[in-house]
Scaffold this active site. Structure first.
Site, short mmCIF file in Angstrom:
data_model
loop_
_atom_site.label_atom_id
_atom_site.label_comp_id
_atom_site.label_asym_id
_atom_site.label_seq_id
_atom_site.Cartn_x
_atom_site.Cartn_y
_atom_site.Cartn_z
N CYS A 79 22.14 22.50 -15.40
CA CYS A 79 23.30 21.62 -15.45
C CYS A 79 23.50 20.81 -14.18
CB CYS A 79 24.57 22.41 -15.79
SG CYS A 79 25.08 23.60 -14.54
N HIS A 131 29.30 25.94 -13.93
CA HIS A 131 28.74 24.92 -14.83
C HIS A 131 29.36 23.57 -14.52
CE1 HIS A 131 26.50 23.71 -18.37
NE2 HIS A 131 27.59 23.14 -18.88
N HIS A 143 25.93 17.56 -20.71
CA HIS A 143 25.58 18.66 -19.82
C HIS A 143 24.32 19.34 -20.31
CE1 HIS A 143 27.23 21.92 -22.57
NE2 HIS A 143 27.64 20.80 -23.14
#
Length: 191
Positions: A79, A131, A143
């Site tokens: 990510c 994240h 993402h």
């Protein structure tokens, strides 16, 4: 005789409709508008929210790339490397190499003030940021998901709503390069 007149009238009306359709099509054949309409449909973002065609094109080219922790190519990406790639290629800006580092280098933005290109951060089953994604508009963000690779998700989905932490806009210095936070070796292992 009546049949010939009826056929002629139908042909005339059809010709008029085709002519009108071609005129309408010429008006909307502006490449930027067509691209915005296309990416709007693909990513679920309203046409009026698709302000940065280069951003949407870049994301589209990466959709489906598998997730790989520490990866930074189309063979696999995580990510934070995905958000880094977006910023380097779309905004010509370098940002931090992991999600915590990226968060340390943003000005926070309220969720309802997010703009396309802003970063969105999540704390998934952790007290720390784990994240990051890139906001696209209309609550959609791109993402690298650990389960499905690069994809577009909605911030209103229960999962993402539950773990959403903050949004942010990168602070940029005069050379258009974000300053990296120097942290412990442990931070380098985060995505």
């Amino acid at each position: 005789m009546k049949t010939k007149k009826l056929v002629a009238a139908m042909l005339f009306i059809g010709l008029c409709l085709v002519s009108q359709a071609q005129t309408t099509q010429t008006k909307s054949s502006d490449p930027d508008n067509l691209a915005k309409e296309y990416f709007s449909q693909i990513m679920g973002v309203a046409v009026n929210a698709t302000t940065n065609t280069k951003l949407y094109q870049f994301v589209y080219e990466w959709i489906g790339t598998p997730y790989r922790l520490g990866g930074d190519s189309k063979r696999g990406i995580d990510c934070s490397k995905f958000s880094l790639a977006v910023y380097e290629n779309v905004f010509n800006t370098t940002i931090g190499y992991n999600s915590r580092n990226q968060y340390a280098n943003v000005t926070t933005v309220q969720k309802n003030d997010l703009q396309a290109g802003d970063l969105v951060f999540f704390k998934i089953r952790s007290k720390s940021i784990t994240h990051v994604g890139v906001y696209l508009g209309d609550n959609q963000f791109a993402h690298a998901s650990s389960s499905k690779g690069v994809m577009v998700s909605n911030l209103d989905e229960a999962y993402w709503r539950r773990y959403y932490f903050s949004g942010g806009r990168p602070k940029v210095d005069q050379d258009r390069v974000m300053m990296a936070n120097i942290g412990s070796d442990e931070d380098d292992n985060l995505n």
